[in-house]
Design a protein around this motif. Sequence first.
Motif, PDB file in Angstrom:
ATOM      1  N   VAL A 150       0.853  -1.183   0.000  1.00 32.68           N
ATOM      2  CA  VAL A 150       0.000   0.000   0.000  1.00 32.68           C
ATOM      3  C   VAL A 150       0.891   1.235   0.000  1.00 32.68           C
ATOM      4  O   VAL A 150       1.959   1.255   0.600  1.00 32.68           O
ATOM      5  CB  VAL A 150      -0.984  -0.004   1.202  1.00 32.68           C
ATOM      6  CG1 VAL A 150      -0.248   0.066   2.518  1.00 32.68           C
ATOM      7  CG2 VAL A 150      -2.001   1.101   1.088  1.00 32.68           C
ATOM      8  N   ARG A 151       0.420   2.250  -0.712  1.00 30.93           N
ATOM      9  CA  ARG A 151       1.122   3.527  -0.779  1.00 30.93           C
ATOM     10  C   ARG A 151       0.099   4.618  -0.521  1.00 30.93           C
ATOM     11  O   ARG A 151      -1.010   4.593  -1.051  1.00 30.93           O
ATOM     12  CB  ARG A 151       1.743   3.672  -2.178  1.00 30.93           C
ATOM     13  CG  ARG A 151       2.460   4.985  -2.420  1.00 30.93           C
ATOM     14  CD  ARG A 151       3.074   5.011  -3.818  1.00 30.93           C
ATOM     15  NE  ARG A 151       2.092   5.101  -4.877  1.00 30.93           N
ATOM     16  CZ  ARG A 151       1.558   6.238  -5.330  1.00 30.93           C
ATOM     17  NH1 ARG A 151       1.852   7.400  -4.770  1.00 30.93           N
ATOM     18  NH2 ARG A 151       0.685   6.221  -6.324  1.00 30.93           N
ATOM     19  N   ARG A 152       0.471   5.565   0.316  1.00 29.42           N
ATOM     20  CA  ARG A 152      -0.426   6.678   0.632  1.00 29.42           C
ATOM     21  C   ARG A 152      -0.212   7.824  -0.342  1.00 29.42           C
ATOM     22  O   ARG A 152       0.916   8.156  -0.692  1.00 29.42           O
ATOM     23  CB  ARG A 152      -0.171   7.186   2.050  1.00 29.42           C
ATOM     24  CG  ARG A 152      -0.527   6.199   3.118  1.00 29.42           C
ATOM     25  CD  ARG A 152      -1.965   6.340   3.457  1.00 29.42           C
ATOM     26  NE  ARG A 152      -2.353   5.299   4.411  1.00 29.42           N
ATOM     27  CZ  ARG A 152      -3.586   4.949   4.614  1.00 29.42           C
ATOM     28  NH1 ARG A 152      -4.553   5.550   3.962  1.00 29.42           N
ATOM     29  NH2 ARG A 152      -3.887   4.004   5.460  1.00 29.42           N
ATOM     30  N   GLU A 153      -1.311   8.371  -0.786  1.00 26.41           N
ATOM     31  CA  GLU A 153      -1.291   9.570  -1.635  1.00 26.41           C
ATOM     32  C   GLU A 153      -2.314  10.522  -1.029  1.00 26.41           C
ATOM     33  O   GLU A 153      -3.507  10.417  -1.316  1.00 26.41           O
ATOM     34  CB  GLU A 153      -1.656   9.194  -3.072  1.00 26.41           C
ATOM     35  CG  GLU A 153      -1.450  10.324  -4.056  1.00 26.41           C
ATOM     36  CD  GLU A 153      -1.715   9.848  -5.477  1.00 26.41           C
ATOM     37  OE1 GLU A 153      -2.884   9.921  -5.914  1.00 26.41           O
ATOM     38  OE2 GLU A 153      -0.747   9.398  -6.118  1.00 26.41           O
ATOM     39  N   GLY A 154      -1.823  11.392  -0.159  1.00 23.63           N
ATOM     40  CA  GLY A 154      -2.739  12.238   0.601  1.00 23.63           C
ATOM     41  C   GLY A 154      -3.544  11.369   1.556  1.00 23.63           C
ATOM     42  O   GLY A 154      -2.980  10.605   2.334  1.00 23.63           O
ATOM     43  N   ARG A 155      -4.856  11.442   1.451  1.00 23.72           N
ATOM     44  CA  ARG A 155      -5.721  10.629   2.311  1.00 23.72           C
ATOM     45  C   ARG A 155      -6.070   9.288   1.682  1.00 23.72           C
ATOM     46  O   ARG A 155      -6.668   8.438   2.329  1.00 23.72           O
ATOM     47  CB  ARG A 155      -7.005  11.411   2.618  1.00 23.72           C
ATOM     48  CG  ARG A 155      -6.707  12.667   3.448  1.00 23.72           C
ATOM     49  CD  ARG A 155      -7.945  13.436   3.793  1.00 23.72           C
ATOM     50  NE  ARG A 155      -8.776  12.637   4.677  1.00 23.72           N
ATOM     51  CZ  ARG A 155     -10.093  12.776   4.787  1.00 23.72           C
ATOM     52  NH1 ARG A 155     -10.713  13.673   4.052  1.00 23.72           N
ATOM     53  NH2 ARG A 155     -10.778  12.023   5.601  1.00 23.72           N
TER      54      ARG A 155
END
Length: 119
Positions: free
Chosen positions: A81-86
């Motif tokens: 998993v990778r976060r992009e903002g929220r």
Amino acid sequence: MYARDNVAGASDLQQQLPGGGEVEAAVDMLRMLADGTRLRLMWLLSEGEHDVSALVAAIGAARPAVSQHLAKLRLAGLVSVRREGRRALYRARGGHVRRLVAEVLHAAAHRVTGAPEHD
């Protein structure tokens, strides 16, 4: 031929066996893929990154169910998993995992359609 004639061959075969940890990890991975929803998710995630909303729409399952499946796949090491903002973007982890998913589904397609096997 007697059983004692195979003793040397048996020890040679034992040395070729994968270790217990490898077998246990493989069994855990395959167990995770033995669910239709998770296998469909893995197919989509093998093609690229997707957020939960896109996966819910594609699979047609409830959002909490998809989130729970993704959590299990992540714990099993099949998904990253990778976060992009929220937003959280999920994808299949690595080429081995992507090829495993593709191969099992291609093998199933051969079985269902009766297409001849190939190497």
